[in-house]
Structure formats: C-alpha cells, structure tokens
Design an enzyme around this catalytic site. Sequence first.
Site, PDB file in Angstrom:
ATOM      1  N   HIS A 262       1.097  -0.879   0.144  1.00 57.71           N
ATOM      2  CA  HIS A 262      -0.033   0.700  -0.033  1.00 57.71           C
ATOM      3  C   HIS A 262       0.517   0.926   0.216  1.00 57.71           C
ATOM      4  O   HIS A 262       1.347   1.418   0.622  1.00 57.71           O
ATOM      5  CB  HIS A 262      -1.024   0.135   1.472  1.00 57.71           C
ATOM      6  N   ASP A 264       0.728   4.885  -0.124  1.00 60.59           N
ATOM      7  CA  ASP A 264       0.404   6.417  -0.602  1.00 60.59           C
ATOM      8  C   ASP A 264       0.826   6.962  -1.457  1.00 60.59           C
ATOM      9  O   ASP A 264       1.786   7.257  -1.468  1.00 60.59           O
ATOM     10  CB  ASP A 264       0.634   7.236   0.986  1.00 60.59           C
ATOM     11  N   ASP A 374      -6.847   1.996   2.419  1.00 54.73           N
ATOM     12  CA  ASP A 374      -7.493   2.814   2.982  1.00 54.73           C
ATOM     13  C   ASP A 374      -7.782   4.061   3.886  1.00 54.73           C
ATOM     14  O   ASP A 374      -7.518   5.227   4.253  1.00 54.73           O
ATOM     15  CB  ASP A 374      -5.541   2.881   3.146  1.00 54.73           C
ATOM     16  N   HIS A 578      -6.745   9.891  -0.702  1.00 58.03           N
ATOM     17  CA  HIS A 578      -7.107   9.701   0.510  1.00 58.03           C
ATOM     18  C   HIS A 578      -6.214  10.856   1.901  1.00 58.03           C
ATOM     19  O   HIS A 578      -5.880  10.909   2.683  1.00 58.03           O
ATOM     20  CB  HIS A 578      -7.300   8.589   0.926  1.00 58.03           C
TER      21      HIS A 578
END
Length: 1006
Positions: A262, A264, A374, A578
Amino acid sequence: MHDDRTLVEARLRRVLDERVRPAVHPESVPLEVAVWHAPGEPVPVAEGLAADVEPVTVGSRWGAPWGTSWFRVTGTVPKEWAGKTVEAILDLGFDENMPGFQCEGLVYRPDGTPVKGLNPRNQWVRIGAPVQGGEEVRLHVEAASNPVVMGPRPFTPTPLGDLETAGRDPQYTLTRMDLAVLDETVWHLVTDLEVLGELMAELPVDSPRRWEILRAVERALDALDLQDVSGTAERARARLADVLAAPAVPSAHRISAVGHAHIDSAWLWPLRETVRKVARTAANMTALLDDEPEFVFAMSQAQQWAWVKEHRPEVWARVKKAVADGRFVPAGGMWVESDTNMPGSEAMARQFVHGKRFFLDEFGVDNDEAWLPDTFGFAAGLPQIIKAAGSRYLLTQKISWSRTNSFPHHTFRWEGIDGTRIYTHFPPVDTYNCSMHGAEIAHAVRNFKDKGTARHSLAPTGWGDGGGGTTREMVAKAARLRDLEGSATVTWETPSAFFAKAEAENPEPLVWVGELYLELHRATLTSQAGTKQGNRRSEHLLREAELWAATAAVRTGFPYPYADLDRIWKTVLLHQFHDILPGSSIAWVHREARATYARVADELNGIVDAAQRALAGEGTVPLLFNAAPHTRAGVPAGGARAAEASGRTTRAGRPDGGHVLDNGLLRVGVDPRGLVDSVLDVATGRETIAPGRTGNLLQLHQDLPNMWDAWDVDEFYRNTVTDLTDADEVTAGDDGASVRIVRTFGGSRVTQVLSLPPGEKRLVVDTEVDWHETEKFLKLAFPLDLHTDRYASETQFGHFFRPTHTNTSWEAAKFEACNHRFVHLQEPDWGVALVNDGTYGHDVTRTVRTDGDGGTTTTVRVSLLRAPRFPDPETDQGVHRFRHALVPGASIGDAVREGWRINLPERRLDGAGEVTPLVSVDRDSVVVTAVKLADDGSGDVVVRFHEAHGARADATLTAGFPVAGVEVTDLLERPLADTAPPAVDDGRVAVRLRPFELRTLRLRRA
C-alpha cells in the site's frame, strides 16, 4: 511432566536472536563505496550513473532532508567463496522498525538496468547463486534521504515536512556495505523456527499441538551446535520436519494472501517521491516474482502505474511482462485510492473511468473490484458508482480502525442509497501490511465474524509506503502455512480469485445499509481548507468546461479539448487521494496542491471563456450563462440568455443598533453584535431561528486530539467553547443592502457580509477569516426552530439521512460528518437547507427548550477551520473565504437546487443572442451532472444524470441537436448489454428512474 514451556520459549527467542539469525550471512567482506550528492531535485538515471563520485566510508553521515545521493559500490567476490550464494548487504542507515518512513534506495547495474529496491526489511542484492569466485561487483544505488517526519514521538510538530523549512543537516549514517555469503540452510532454519514459534504462541496452553511443537523446537535446539550453526542447521531442521508436515484440519480457515504494498500517493512525502517509491517497489516485486513461482502481487492506483510507465520505462518493461504472465495484477480500477466522502458525484465516477480505462488500454484488464484498504470511511453513494463502472466487489480495511463500535461483518453486501448492493470484504487480519506473522494469522481466524457461514478471508501481504512490498521471508512463511496443523491455510491468489471463491462459498451474506462511517479521522473533513476548496472549485470548473466546450463543438465546430480535459481530470483525481484531499499530508504536498489548483482554475476558465465566446458570437446582448442543472433567473440549465429582473433588497436600521434585511421573501434581523436573531419566511410567517438563540454564531473550540492531529477531532473538544459574539464593526455593506461584520479574536480576524439576493429566498453569508490560531477549531452555528429526528446530507448522486439524536453508540459516534453542497432538515411541511461552496465537515445536535414553548432546537454547525500542528505545523494559517447560504422553507429539491447554484455562479458575456441548451430535462428532480463529448473522439454526446430527490421520476430528456440513436452505457461509455436502447422521438428520450438512480446516455449525432 513438569511445565517447562516458558523456559523453552525463552531459549528459542535468545538462540534465534543471538546465534541463528547472525549466522544467515556467516562470511562477509567490505565493498568500496563512493558517492555523489545531487544538488537539487532527483536527476535522470543516466545522469546519476555518470556523475563524478567521491570516496565515502561506512559510518559517514549522509543525506540532507529530501536529498538524493548516488552511491557506487564496487568489490570482488573472494575466490574461496566459489560455489556459494553471495549477496551484497547494503544498509543505508535503516531502522528496521520503520519500513516505508525513512531512507530508501533503488539499485542499478552500470548499464542502467534496475535490480531491486533497498528498504529496512530488504537490504540484500543477489550477486550469484552459486558464484565462481573472483567476479567483479559494481552496483549503483539511487538513495533518497527522506526524513523521518513521524519520529519516535509521533505527531510532534516538525519543519521536516517541507523542503523550504527542512534544513540541510545529514539524516542518516551509512551502516553496512558488504559482500556476504548467504547460508540458505540457516535462512530456512530461521523461517522454520519463526513459523513454529509464532504458531505455538497462539495456540491454547492446553492444546496438544502446542506441546508437540514445543518438544520439536526443543529437540531442534538441542541438535544445534551454537558454535557451528551452519554445520548443524540441517540437523536441526530435520528435528522440525514432522511438525511442519502435519496438515491443517479440514475446517481450517482459509486465507488468500495477496502480495501488496500500500503506497500512499502522497503523505509524509511529496508526490515526486511517490514516483520513486512506486518504482522501487515495482522493481522489488518483479524480482521476487522471478524467484518465487507461486507468489502473486497486486498493485492498485492507475496513477502509480502511469508514473512507472512515464518515469521508469526500464521498470515498466518488467512490469508489463509480469502482468502478461498473470502474476503482477492491476487492482482496484481507480485512478488513485481516493477519499470517498468528499469527492463529488462526477469526480467519484471519473476515478473509475480513468482508472479502469488505463488498465484496459495498457493490459486489457477490466477490474471487478474496488480496492480501498486505507480510505477514511465510505459514502453511501459509492455502491451504485462501483456497479455503474462495471465492477462487482469492494475491499477495504480501514473500518477496523473505528474506536467506538466493532463492525459486525467481514464479508457482506453493502447497500447504497439507490438500493445497489456490492459484495464487500473487510479482511479480519486487520492490517493492509500483513507480514505473515503467526499472531496476524491467528488474529484473522479469531476475529472473523462470519464463522459458520464462511471461512475464507484475504490478507494483503507486504510492507507499504516504500517499505518494499512483500519480502522473501513472507513468501517462505506462507509456504510453510499452506497446510499446517493449528494454523489457517495460506495460498497466494489474485483479488479476483479470492472474491470468486468467497462469493461461491457465501453467495448471500448479510447486508449493511448506508454509509460505512469510520469512527476516527473525522477532522479530515476540515483540515487544510485551501486544498478542499481547490478540489470543490476544480470539480465545478470541469463541469463547466465540458458543458460549454461540448455545446460549442456541436453548435459551432469549436475544437473540443479532449487531451486537456483528460489531463486536468487526472490531476484533480490525483489530488483526491486519501491523504491529500483530507488534509493529512505534509506542508510540501498542500503547498503544491494550492498552486496546482490555481493553475487548473486558470486553464479551465480559459476553456470556458473560449467556448462561451464561440457560442455567444459577436453582439451587445447581455447574456447570463447558466451552468447549473436548474433554471436560474429565467435562464435554462446549460443555456444563456438575458436574465429576468428579480426585485430588490432593502436594509434598514433597528432601534437597538441592529439591522433588518428584506427582499419580500425573507426578512432577516441582525442584532448589534452581527448575530442573526430572526430569519422570517414571509410567505408562511414561519421563524427559522430558535427562540432566544442567534445564528451566524462563530464558535471556537480547543482542539488537541489524543493523536493523529490533522486527522482526528475527539469528542471532548465540545466540552469547552467560546462564542465569538464581540464585534469590532457592524455596519451597512458597501452596496447599502447588506450588513458587514468584523470580529477579532486571538491573532485572527473575521470579516462577514450578510446579504439577501433580490428575488431569492436565501440568506448569503460570506466569511473571510485571516486565521492565525493554533490547535483551535472554528465552527459557524445556526440554531433552528425545527423538530426532526433525522436530516439529509448530500452525497454522490443523491443524499443520505443521519439521525439528529444519539440513541445508540453508532449514532453518538457520528458527532462530525460529511456533506457535499447541502444539509437539509425538515418537518413534514417546512424545512431549512444550509448550502456551501467548499466546506464538508459539520455537526447537527438537538435540544428541547426547557423555558418558553418547550419546542425543539436543532443546531447545524459548519466546520470552517482547524489548526493542527502535525504533519504541517502551519496548517491553514492565512486568509480563507467561505460562502454559505441559509434557505428557509426549503424542500429537498430546493436544497439540491441551491447547492448547485452557490457552486456554479453565473457568468456574464455580451453576444449575439440566446444560446439554447445542448441537452435539457423537463423535471427538476432529474439532475444532469455531466454533458460532454464521448471520450473516444467519435463526437457522440454523453449525458449523465440521476434522480436527486429520493423519489421515482418520469422525465423527458431533449437533445438540442439531431440524434440518430441512443445507447444506455456504463460510466466508461460502453453499451450495457442487458439494457435495450431507449426510443428517440425527434430528439426526445423518455426516462424513468428509481430513487437516486444514476444513468448515462450516449447520443449519436445525426
């Protein structure tokens, strides 16, 4: 038998730490190291490889914050190592406990071929297996000295979050640069002992299996000569073979492991660094795929794939091959893993349009799943959008972070506002960085809430955020857990394979209706107001640009800016990631975001202006262009003509020094403090403001959450509040028909203008705040004389109801919630809307008056500004402008209309005469969200619309151009195979919609 369990377990821990793990690399020799520090931003690979380097030694400090250093390591494999496996161990100064949040590297060969990433849990580079001895070694490392923004004391304010404030002090110490022998037998022994030790710790103390493992481990440790680990490792492994071979019970929980990292797209690093994080991880994972034939890796976020393609073509070539082999899997079908609370209807749709189209164009892959592990909660309009994009499933993890209530399902059908249901999985492993640790696997089994109806879950496995993804150690553990007594079974599978098996096993799981509200991170609806306003403005400018460019293209041959709109949409979608739109990134990210939004606005305004001039033609007729989906001042939606006269507004003084505004529809009283003590709906005689209360009340709270400063607002913030009632000035506005108020508090200044637009039933509140507070929360309150147990908040393609009471812990936890353009409260025959042009967070509370009439006061408060100090210590400092409007007597339809109106101000231009709409709809409840030309360049007109009032609707859509045919399509403008094309009668199409139903039509021009 005596209970010696703790003795053996302690022995295992010490022997592993002090003897076995150090013996994995039993021999080593140092490499020679030289370095070049790039003077500014990262340079192309060829430039880094060719740079002049200077010698450097292990122990040297290196790496200014956000800098790039190119290390060259050289050496010779000792001849006596012939026949052995040799690796380079390259430790840039890693803290193994912080994968993804510190320095990282990408290793290259001298010809520029990428090898793999370097990360805290992934410091090795294979040289040969086996080597001949005498090989010359030469590697280059592009090392990023990203500073540790979230350090040992998390959430401490730091200047490291921006290149402009971070300084130049070196951040890291070069720790190890060696060639080393890898003893693969010892490496496997480590994995054997870790898997069994971790499994043993999770089994009940009275479990026979636990004691079988304990005795096997004891025998293995007895067989190990601690002075000759390499020579006795095979013997120790033999003592473990039987317990590792014992198969799982038939009823064991099944885990589909998906290789995952994951990443970001921005957070504690800027966008430009994410480009490199993705390249490092992709290089790592393609290398691991080559070594591990059963391993499968999934990567989401089409934007990240596009970055690899653009910036690291050599990595992209490896990725494309792995995708073709079916083992490097495009996941999720979205441009980025966006926030889903705040993006508007059309933007949320375009996340899927651009994400899915990228994967289709590049690989022919059509994703079935949305992948959002997330994201900070999920809006109730999302299921319909997922389905309209041609997808069927959703995976998320973040709901496990909720602090108040435990979500009751792990596999369920999620029902949205229109009744669409999406098969959803919420992995019980409770992490999107699973490492295959025994405690994680056991937690997934214990935690799984659907026992008895299902026994299958997914585990996203790998270090994220630049931590390097899945490691060879995780793959080795998974191999031992494939079929092991006492454990869940683990198999590497793609997301689509998991969902197919889960749905076959449990085809009709229980249903959750409405939003998936995250009981945490509520302040992300308010932090970084400039970023949020930039997003809102960009969304509406994109609507205008597409509408007017399409209209001008059909009417005048105006060149439709396909490429520009595609690029701008992708820019806006990227910034809905996000940790960008929610305001939880470092200062650098938001500084760049504000500049990007300004450029986007300039470019889109240019497109709008050019298209409108083409439509208006030459002339002196004053035209009002209306981009909103409802008629305004007599101008139809999507058209232009002279505006109709709309009456006048008066302002008069009151004996107490206050003011009265009156436009014949509303009469507004403003007291001497600039507070609104009356908003009278003239037609009904109904008072809006609760007795004894005042609206337009600014309230200031202390705001220091327990952690996650930019993310969280904790409920105790309400315990103390300061009402900002003192005014420096309360005077007539410059136009004579408004009221201007100035207040100062702390280091800040607020200037407000209250006005009643002529002929319109709304009180407009323009607020300018020069904000210089720290750890404060600013709210704007309107206490309403309304009795209702629920209220409506706009969400994507409709609205969603929330309770005004706190009967249960689920309701009490929603003390801060999201709306788009409006909130609406209503008694059966009369309601009030509060609309906005760029705020999202709000709260609604109710009290029963104990004096006077005993009625109910329902207070709506808009969240304006916060001032957290982490990760951006200067969050929101400076000038902000907000516009809100209070709309008394409003139905839900009025709320919808006024929400669009305040976000799409009219544009005026002189021209030759009226511009008729390209497309019109004859029913206000059917709202057109997009009018554009088809993305394939065919010239077809695409119209997207939905029912916005929550009721069934029959309407006629009329095209203002000759139509040869109509197709119902998905969001990607592909015909729906199971939907018959609607009939067209002289450009008119009859449509029938369910409550909140979304539909896309493709109109083929004759």
